[in-house]
Write a protein that holds these residues in place. Structure first.
Motif, PDB file in Angstrom:
ATOM      1  N   HIS A  67       0.957  -1.824  -5.303  1.00  0.00           N
ATOM      2  CA  HIS A  67      -0.031  -1.328  -5.764  1.00  0.00           C
ATOM      3  C   HIS A  67      -1.431  -2.315  -6.014  1.00  0.00           C
ATOM      4  O   HIS A  67      -1.055  -3.401  -6.476  1.00  0.00           O
ATOM      5  CB  HIS A  67       0.057  -0.539  -7.170  1.00  0.00           C
ATOM      6  N   PHE A  68      -2.425  -2.122  -5.255  1.00  0.00           N
ATOM      7  CA  PHE A  68      -3.537  -2.931  -5.647  1.00  0.00           C
ATOM      8  C   PHE A  68      -4.624  -2.422  -6.625  1.00  0.00           C
ATOM      9  O   PHE A  68      -4.959  -1.371  -6.612  1.00  0.00           O
ATOM     10  CB  PHE A  68      -4.365  -3.159  -4.144  1.00  0.00           C
ATOM     11  N   ILE A  69      -4.556  -3.408  -7.746  1.00  0.00           N
ATOM     12  CA  ILE A  69      -5.154  -2.765  -9.111  1.00  0.00           C
ATOM     13  C   ILE A  69      -6.530  -3.660  -9.411  1.00  0.00           C
ATOM     14  O   ILE A  69      -7.001  -3.225 -10.316  1.00  0.00           O
ATOM     15  CB  ILE A  69      -4.213  -2.845 -10.161  1.00  0.00           C
ATOM     16  N   GLY A  70      -6.527  -4.624  -8.653  1.00  0.00           N
ATOM     17  CA  GLY A  70      -7.939  -5.711  -8.903  1.00  0.00           C
ATOM     18  C   GLY A  70      -9.049  -4.995  -8.199  1.00  0.00           C
ATOM     19  O   GLY A  70      -9.050  -4.333  -7.329  1.00  0.00           O
ATOM     20  N   HIS A  85       0.529   0.236  -0.708  1.00  0.00           N
ATOM     21  CA  HIS A  85       1.096   1.641  -1.173  1.00  0.00           C
ATOM     22  C   HIS A  85       0.014   2.379  -1.929  1.00  0.00           C
ATOM     23  O   HIS A  85      -0.186   3.749  -1.415  1.00  0.00           O
ATOM     24  CB  HIS A  85       2.353   1.661  -2.143  1.00  0.00           C
ATOM     25  N   LEU A  86      -0.787   2.043  -2.797  1.00  0.00           N
ATOM     26  CA  LEU A  86      -1.827   2.775  -3.336  1.00  0.00           C
ATOM     27  C   LEU A  86      -2.658   1.925  -3.953  1.00  0.00           C
ATOM     28  O   LEU A  86      -2.440   0.858  -4.490  1.00  0.00           O
ATOM     29  CB  LEU A  86      -1.157   3.431  -4.464  1.00  0.00           C
ATOM     30  N   ILE A  87      -4.065   2.306  -3.490  1.00  0.00           N
ATOM     31  CA  ILE A  87      -5.307   1.373  -4.043  1.00  0.00           C
ATOM     32  C   ILE A  87      -5.882   2.308  -5.413  1.00  0.00           C
ATOM     33  O   ILE A  87      -6.406   3.285  -5.155  1.00  0.00           O
ATOM     34  CB  ILE A  87      -6.145   1.181  -2.991  1.00  0.00           C
ATOM     35  N   HIS A  88      -5.589   1.258  -6.505  1.00  0.00           N
ATOM     36  CA  HIS A  88      -6.184   2.028  -7.878  1.00  0.00           C
ATOM     37  C   HIS A  88      -7.774   1.905  -7.943  1.00  0.00           C
ATOM     38  O   HIS A  88      -8.112   2.370  -9.023  1.00  0.00           O
ATOM     39  CB  HIS A  88      -5.331   1.300  -9.051  1.00  0.00           C
ATOM     40  N   SER A  89      -8.417   0.973  -7.317  1.00  0.00           N
ATOM     41  CA  SER A  89      -9.674   0.538  -7.457  1.00  0.00           C
ATOM     42  C   SER A  89     -10.645   0.619  -6.842  1.00  0.00           C
ATOM     43  O   SER A  89     -11.521  -0.290  -6.407  1.00  0.00           O
ATOM     44  CB  SER A  89      -9.465  -1.108  -7.827  1.00  0.00           C
ATOM     45  N   CYS A 106      -4.771   0.796  11.768  1.00  0.00           N
ATOM     46  CA  CYS A 106      -3.310   0.718  11.550  1.00  0.00           C
ATOM     47  C   CYS A 106      -2.453   2.020  11.788  1.00  0.00           C
ATOM     48  O   CYS A 106      -1.187   1.967  11.352  1.00  0.00           O
ATOM     49  CB  CYS A 106      -2.804   0.157  10.079  1.00  0.00           C
ATOM     50  N   ASP A 107      -3.318   3.183  11.890  1.00  0.00           N
ATOM     51  CA  ASP A 107      -2.756   4.519  12.079  1.00  0.00           C
ATOM     52  C   ASP A 107      -1.818   4.786  10.850  1.00  0.00           C
ATOM     53  O   ASP A 107      -0.962   5.295  11.018  1.00  0.00           O
ATOM     54  CB  ASP A 107      -1.508   4.698  13.178  1.00  0.00           C
ATOM     55  N   ARG A 108      -2.497   4.266   9.690  1.00  0.00           N
ATOM     56  CA  ARG A 108      -1.939   4.971   8.411  1.00  0.00           C
ATOM     57  C   ARG A 108      -3.103   5.945   7.625  1.00  0.00           C
ATOM     58  O   ARG A 108      -4.277   5.761   7.855  1.00  0.00           O
ATOM     59  CB  ARG A 108      -1.881   3.612   7.539  1.00  0.00           C
ATOM     60  N   VAL A 109      -2.625   6.479   6.731  1.00  0.00           N
ATOM     61  CA  VAL A 109      -3.058   7.257   5.681  1.00  0.00           C
ATOM     62  C   VAL A 109      -3.312   6.694   4.336  1.00  0.00           C
ATOM     63  O   VAL A 109      -1.944   6.517   4.052  1.00  0.00           O
ATOM     64  CB  VAL A 109      -3.060   8.706   5.518  1.00  0.00           C
ATOM     65  N   ILE A 110      -4.226   6.005   3.722  1.00  0.00           N
ATOM     66  CA  ILE A 110      -3.948   5.328   2.556  1.00  0.00           C
ATOM     67  C   ILE A 110      -4.556   5.964   1.224  1.00  0.00           C
ATOM     68  O   ILE A 110      -5.515   6.657   1.119  1.00  0.00           O
ATOM     69  CB  ILE A 110      -5.141   4.112   2.539  1.00  0.00           C
ATOM     70  N   ASP A 111      -3.362   5.952   0.521  1.00  0.00           N
ATOM     71  CA  ASP A 111      -3.702   6.920  -0.805  1.00  0.00           C
ATOM     72  C   ASP A 111      -4.498   6.006  -1.835  1.00  0.00           C
ATOM     73  O   ASP A 111      -4.254   4.632  -1.944  1.00  0.00           O
ATOM     74  CB  ASP A 111      -2.173   6.875  -1.691  1.00  0.00           C
ATOM     75  N   CYS A 112      -5.432   6.512  -2.301  1.00  0.00           N
ATOM     76  CA  CYS A 112      -6.455   5.804  -3.133  1.00  0.00           C
ATOM     77  C   CYS A 112      -6.802   6.435  -4.552  1.00  0.00           C
ATOM     78  O   CYS A 112      -6.770   7.637  -4.326  1.00  0.00           O
ATOM     79  CB  CYS A 112      -8.039   5.821  -2.451  1.00  0.00           C
ATOM     80  N   LEU A 113      -6.994   5.789  -5.254  1.00  0.00           N
ATOM     81  CA  LEU A 113      -7.668   6.162  -6.694  1.00  0.00           C
ATOM     82  C   LEU A 113      -8.887   5.773  -6.793  1.00  0.00           C
ATOM     83  O   LEU A 113      -9.281   4.452  -6.587  1.00  0.00           O
ATOM     84  CB  LEU A 113      -6.694   5.598  -7.840  1.00  0.00           C
ATOM     85  N   LEU A 114      -9.798   6.678  -7.560  1.00  0.00           N
ATOM     86  CA  LEU A 114     -11.088   6.120  -7.755  1.00  0.00           C
ATOM     87  C   LEU A 114     -11.202   5.576  -9.064  1.00  0.00           C
ATOM     88  O   LEU A 114     -10.637   6.250 -10.288  1.00  0.00           O
ATOM     89  CB  LEU A 114     -12.112   7.279  -7.630  1.00  0.00           C
ATOM     90  N   GLN A 115     -11.519   4.365  -9.315  1.00  0.00           N
ATOM     91  CA  GLN A 115     -11.839   3.609 -10.632  1.00  0.00           C
ATOM     92  C   GLN A 115     -13.266   4.209 -11.484  1.00  0.00           C
ATOM     93  O   GLN A 115     -14.300   3.863 -10.883  1.00  0.00           O
ATOM     94  CB  GLN A 115     -11.704   2.103 -10.531  1.00  0.00           C
ATOM     95  N   VAL A 116     -13.011   4.509 -12.573  1.00  0.00           N
ATOM     96  CA  VAL A 116     -13.924   5.197 -13.524  1.00  0.00           C
ATOM     97  C   VAL A 116     -14.139   4.153 -14.491  1.00  0.00           C
ATOM     98  O   VAL A 116     -13.287   3.784 -15.068  1.00  0.00           O
ATOM     99  CB  VAL A 116     -13.623   6.514 -13.765  1.00  0.00           C
ATOM    100  N   HIS A 117     -15.600   3.998 -14.836  1.00  0.00           N
ATOM    101  CA  HIS A 117     -15.839   3.006 -15.887  1.00  0.00           C
ATOM    102  C   HIS A 117     -15.862   3.767 -16.955  1.00  0.00           C
ATOM    103  O   HIS A 117     -16.563   4.900 -17.467  1.00  0.00           O
ATOM    104  CB  HIS A 117     -17.365   2.606 -15.640  1.00  0.00           C
ATOM    105  N   GLY A 149      -6.379  10.456  -7.037  1.00  0.00           N
ATOM    106  CA  GLY A 149      -6.829  10.623  -8.492  1.00  0.00           C
ATOM    107  C   GLY A 149      -7.588   9.561  -9.159  1.00  0.00           C
ATOM    108  O   GLY A 149      -8.226   8.964  -8.335  1.00  0.00           O
ATOM    109  N   LEU A 150      -7.521   9.256 -10.305  1.00  0.00           N
ATOM    110  CA  LEU A 150      -8.606   8.325 -11.028  1.00  0.00           C
ATOM    111  C   LEU A 150      -7.729   7.360 -11.850  1.00  0.00           C
ATOM    112  O   LEU A 150      -6.720   7.283 -12.048  1.00  0.00           O
ATOM    113  CB  LEU A 150      -9.560   9.114 -12.024  1.00  0.00           C
ATOM    114  N   MET A 151      -8.296   6.180 -11.946  1.00  0.00           N
ATOM    115  CA  MET A 151      -7.954   5.150 -12.692  1.00  0.00           C
ATOM    116  C   MET A 151      -9.048   4.637 -13.530  1.00  0.00           C
ATOM    117  O   MET A 151     -10.031   4.660 -13.104  1.00  0.00           O
ATOM    118  CB  MET A 151      -7.501   3.771 -11.592  1.00  0.00           C
ATOM    119  N   GLY A 152      -8.663   4.145 -14.818  1.00  0.00           N
ATOM    120  CA  GLY A 152      -9.757   3.728 -15.798  1.00  0.00           C
ATOM    121  C   GLY A 152      -8.805   2.542 -16.586  1.00  0.00           C
ATOM    122  O   GLY A 152      -7.694   2.686 -16.873  1.00  0.00           O
TER     123      GLY A 152
END
Ligand code: PLP
Length: 223
Positions: A67-70, A85-89, A106-117, A149-152
């Motif tokens: 997971h990329f969280i930074g 696997h998942l980008i949180h930021s 890369c022929d991938r679909v990347i799962d992402c979260l949107l980081q909310v302040h 989804g979302l990350m905070g």
């Protein structure tokens, strides 16, 4: 090598009851510590820095979900897209466009979260509500992105009631968007809570917590 096995096992039990996913935040931790936690059964690990993630990913088992969280810089996206696997930021349209572009290569679909302040500190990254709505509009044409989804991050304070209010705000936003916006019907993940505030986060509806120091001990920033 240093892991706190007792903490790991008790947190895992606690989260299982609530159906919450544990991300072991392994930034600044040694490969041997990550391997030790893997050997206890942990599969989801979170990293904050691209160079560090790329270097660690190589020698460790391919079964790990990274997971990329930074904070993610646009020019470094290409290095993690082959395996992340998942980008949180995700916090800008520019970044989301670049993730989509590299994902196509890369022929991938990347799962992402949107980081909310949500914290009242301007040192933390993240979108405000208006920027978030704009990003959702822009996301409609990006076929290699799947919004999950979302990350905070709550304010770094001892005041639990303040953190609780911030988590409540994020949960409300998550529920409203999931209901109202078609781009958000793939939302399943609310990533909130760290070592100091994960219990509060779970009470307020978190589905994924990011825990570092409780599992690995304090990080050594001088290494
Ligand atoms: C470092 C970090 C964590 C984990 O922090 P701990 O206090 O060690 O649990 C969680 N989320 C993000 C975004 C981080 O940068």
């Amino acid at each position: 090598m240093s892991i706190n096995t007792d903490n790991y096992l008790s947190i895992k039990e606690e989260l299982k009851k609530e159906n919450v996913t544990l991300i072991a935040v392994s930034k600044m931790q040694e490969i041997s510590s990550i391997q030790a936690l893997y050997d206890k059964g942990q599969r989801d690990f979170g990293e904050n820095y691209v160079n560090e993630l790329v270097a660690k990913h190589e020698p460790l088992p391919p079964e790990i979900r990274w997971h990329f969280i930074g904070h993610l810089q646009t020019n470094k996206v290409k290095y993690i897209i082959p395996f992340v696997h998942l980008i949180h930021s995700v916090d800008s349209v520019k970044l989301l466009n670049e993730i989509n572009k590299q994902a196509i290569k890369c022929d991938r679909v990347i799962d992402c979260l949107l980081q909310v302040h949500i914290a009242d500190e301007n040192t933390k990254f993240g979108l405000n509500e208006k920027a978030l709505e704009e990003l959702l509009d822009a996301s409609k044409s990006l076929m290699n992105i799947r919004l999950r989804g979302l990350m905070g991050m709550g304010t770094n304070t001892e005041d639990e009631s303040k953190i609780r209010e911030e988590f409540k705000t994020l949960k409300h936003l998550y529920s409203r968007l999931s209901k109202e916006r078609p781009e958000c019907n793939t939302f399943r993940i609310l990533s909130m809570g760290m070592s100091s505030d994960y219990k509060t986060a779970i009470e307020e509806g978190s589905t994924m917590v990011r825990i570092g120091s409780l599992l690995f001990g304090a990080r050594n920033y001088n290494k």
